[in-house]
Write a protein that holds these residues in place. Structure first.
Motif, mmCIF file in Angstrom:
data_model
loop_
_atom_site.group_PDB
_atom_site.id
_atom_site.type_symbol
_atom_site.label_atom_id
_atom_site.label_comp_id
_atom_site.label_asym_id
_atom_site.label_seq_id
_atom_site.Cartn_x
_atom_site.Cartn_y
_atom_site.Cartn_z
ATOM 1 N N GLY A 5 57.589 47.681 29.858
ATOM 2 C CA GLY A 5 56.379 47.333 30.593
ATOM 3 C C GLY A 5 56.514 47.602 32.079
ATOM 4 N N TRP A 6 57.749 47.684 32.589
ATOM 5 C CA TRP A 6 57.964 48.065 33.985
ATOM 6 C C TRP A 6 57.865 49.583 34.118
ATOM 7 C CZ3 TRP A 6 61.846 45.221 37.582
ATOM 8 C CH2 TRP A 6 61.634 43.838 37.513
ATOM 9 N N LEU B 237 56.630 45.506 37.400
ATOM 10 C CA LEU B 237 55.456 45.229 36.570
ATOM 11 C C LEU B 237 54.226 45.267 37.469
ATOM 12 C CD1 LEU B 237 54.557 44.387 33.697
ATOM 13 C CD2 LEU B 237 54.750 42.004 34.452
ATOM 14 N N TRP B 238 53.290 46.133 37.131
ATOM 15 C CA TRP B 238 52.135 46.365 37.993
ATOM 16 C C TRP B 238 50.868 45.747 37.397
ATOM 17 C CZ3 TRP B 238 52.592 49.437 42.492
ATOM 18 C CH2 TRP B 238 53.830 50.085 42.641
ATOM 19 N N GLU B 239 50.026 45.240 38.281
ATOM 20 C CA GLU B 239 48.641 44.900 37.941
ATOM 21 C C GLU B 239 47.760 45.716 38.866
ATOM 22 O OE1 GLU B 239 47.819 40.774 38.113
ATOM 23 O OE2 GLU B 239 49.144 40.239 36.427
ATOM 24 N N ASP C 281 64.662 38.826 34.933
ATOM 25 C CA ASP C 281 64.371 40.254 34.833
ATOM 26 C C ASP C 281 64.930 41.002 36.031
ATOM 27 O OD1 ASP C 281 63.082 39.983 32.419
ATOM 28 O OD2 ASP C 281 61.072 39.877 33.288
#
Length: 444
Positions: A316-317, A335-337, A429
């Motif tokens: 997911g990263w 991890l991006w939004e 993480d």
């Protein structure tokens, strides 16, 4: 408690320009003496090779050779452990045959003591010229009970002068291997080199015990070092002579390559909150979590242009190229939004100066933003700081600065900087990513 492999280092017995001799014990509690190169000598592949040659030659001596219980010549600081045997000089003999004069350590000094930086070591030998090979070859006719320690050239300082373009930052030396020539390691030559002839009759000012190395051991070491030098000279000749055997190929310049701050992606202004001076000792936390192998929540990151190593991060990263320059590359991973990182941060790799010594490494570390935290550092080869609170908020932050070798047998020439933040619940993480990068770039 300081250690060398499985050996506990209790008390420093003696010291010289290139290393120390310790009294300690192995994992079973058996008394040991341990010879260990210091940080300056460990950064010079010539001294690493000479230390290996000396220990292997002494250990392979047929008649009452030096008893060696264990060694690690690829460690960050190479070491050799010898059991305490009556009538043997122990591990100190290795430094003695290298021409070093051992000095007694201060009474009561222990492995946890803070000591001042030693004087720079002398180089173990001079570069061999073609004319000197003929003079050295007759010596090699003596029987040698071990294989030559090294038959490839001494490592040069590989520095790329080309912009990053989909390949690791460093270029490759000619022929794909380190080359030999005057001076090739990128490190300055201190003092007078040791000659590859028997050490003269005068005894050193101090020895670990009353028993010194015997002449047969000295001869064995001399043969090993001559083999090392002859191999370096032959390698240099292979690089110099063209395919037709007549014309010399262009030689790489020995002048150090320098870069501007912009080419190194260094900030134009000092950090607002640099890290505080590190504690005198520190080891990587053994209780930090690591990525499990073969699990779906883990992904391998491979082939990032200019990075020069692979590492692991959570599924997911993702990593995005932030900027690149002639001697550095900067990624933002996490991890991006949308366009916002909710966990993760900066990963930067840059070229270190031609002589990437303790002074240069400290100066680069001081250029990094570290939230005003105190660095933790076992040596200047790696430093880190982390916190569970930033600016009064419950946010985990970690910054790691390490130095590594693009070529495994080369000199230190690269810096890696990791600076990441995450919600406290996701701190593991970030720690796992840091541990993975440290594992892939940790300089032995």
């Amino acid at each position: 408690m300081s250690t060398a492999g499985p050996n506990r280092l209790d008390r420093r017995l003696s010291t010289c320009e290139v290393g120390d001799v310790w009294s300690g014990a192995d994992a079973q509690g058996r008394p040991m003496t341990v010879a260990q190169l210091n940080e300056l000598a460990s950064a010079d592949d010539r001294w690493r090779s000479a230390f290996r040659a000396a220990s292997e030659a002494l250990g392979a001596a047929e008649d009452d050779g030096l008893p060696i219980a264990g060694s690690d010549h690829d460690a960050e600081r190479p070491w050799v452990a010898c059991p305490e045997v009556p009538g043997s000089g122990g591990a100190a003999e290795i430094f003695t045959v290298l021409g070093q004069q051992l000095r007694p350590a201060f009474a009561g000094e222990t492995a946890l003591s803070v000591r001042t930086e030693p004087d720079p070591p002398t180089v173990p030998f001079q570069p061999v010229t073609p004319g000197s090979v003929a003079a050295a070859q007759p010596t090699a006719t003596h029987p040698v009970p071990i294989q030559p320690v090294a038959t490839h050239p001494v490592a040069a300082h590989p520095v790329s002068a080309q912009p990053i373009s989909g390949h690791p930052v460093s270029g490759r030396p000619l022929s794909g291997r380190p080359t030999s020539g005057p001076p090739t390691s990128g490190l300055p030559s201190f003092g007078n080199p040791i000659s590859v002839v028997p050490i003269s009759g005068g005894s050193p000012a101090y020895r670990q015990s009353g028993v010194g190395p015997r002449p047969d051991r000295l001869l064995l070491l001399i043969v090993a070092l001559v083999s090392l030098l002859v191999g370096a000279a032959i390698g240099a000749a292979v690089v110099t002579v063209g395919s037709d055997g007549d014309k010399a190929s262009p030689q790489p310049s020995s002048a150090p390559v320098t870069y501007t701050d912009a080419q190194l992606l260094l900030p134009a202004t000092p950090p607002a909150r640099p890290g505080l001076d590190p504690a005198p000792d520190g080891t990587w936390p053994d209780d930090w979590p690591k990525f499990p192998w073969g699990k779906p929540e883990v992904q391998d990151v491979t082939g990032l242009p200019g990075l020069g190593f692979d590492f692991r991060m959570p599924t997911g990263w993702t990593c995005e190229l932030a900027e690149k320059a002639e001697a550095a590359v900067h990624y933002r991973c996490g991890l991006w939004e949308g366009t916002t990182l909710t966990a993760g941060g900066d990963l930067t790799v840059r070229t270190c100066v031609a002589v990437c010594d303790d002074t240069a490494r400290t100066a680069l570390r001081q250029r990094e933003e570290a939230w005003g935290l105190r660095w933790t550092s076992g040596t200047s080869l790696r430093s880190w700081a982390d916190t569970a609170e930033l600016d009064g908020q419950a946010v985990y932050g970690l910054v790691y600065v390490g130095f590594w070798r693009t070529v495994p047998e080369g000199v230190l020439d690269r810096e890696v900087v990791l600076r990441m933040t995450a919600p406290v619940a996701a701190a593991d993480d970030v720690k796992k990513v840091a541990d993975s990068i440290r594992d892939r770039t940790y300089s032995q």
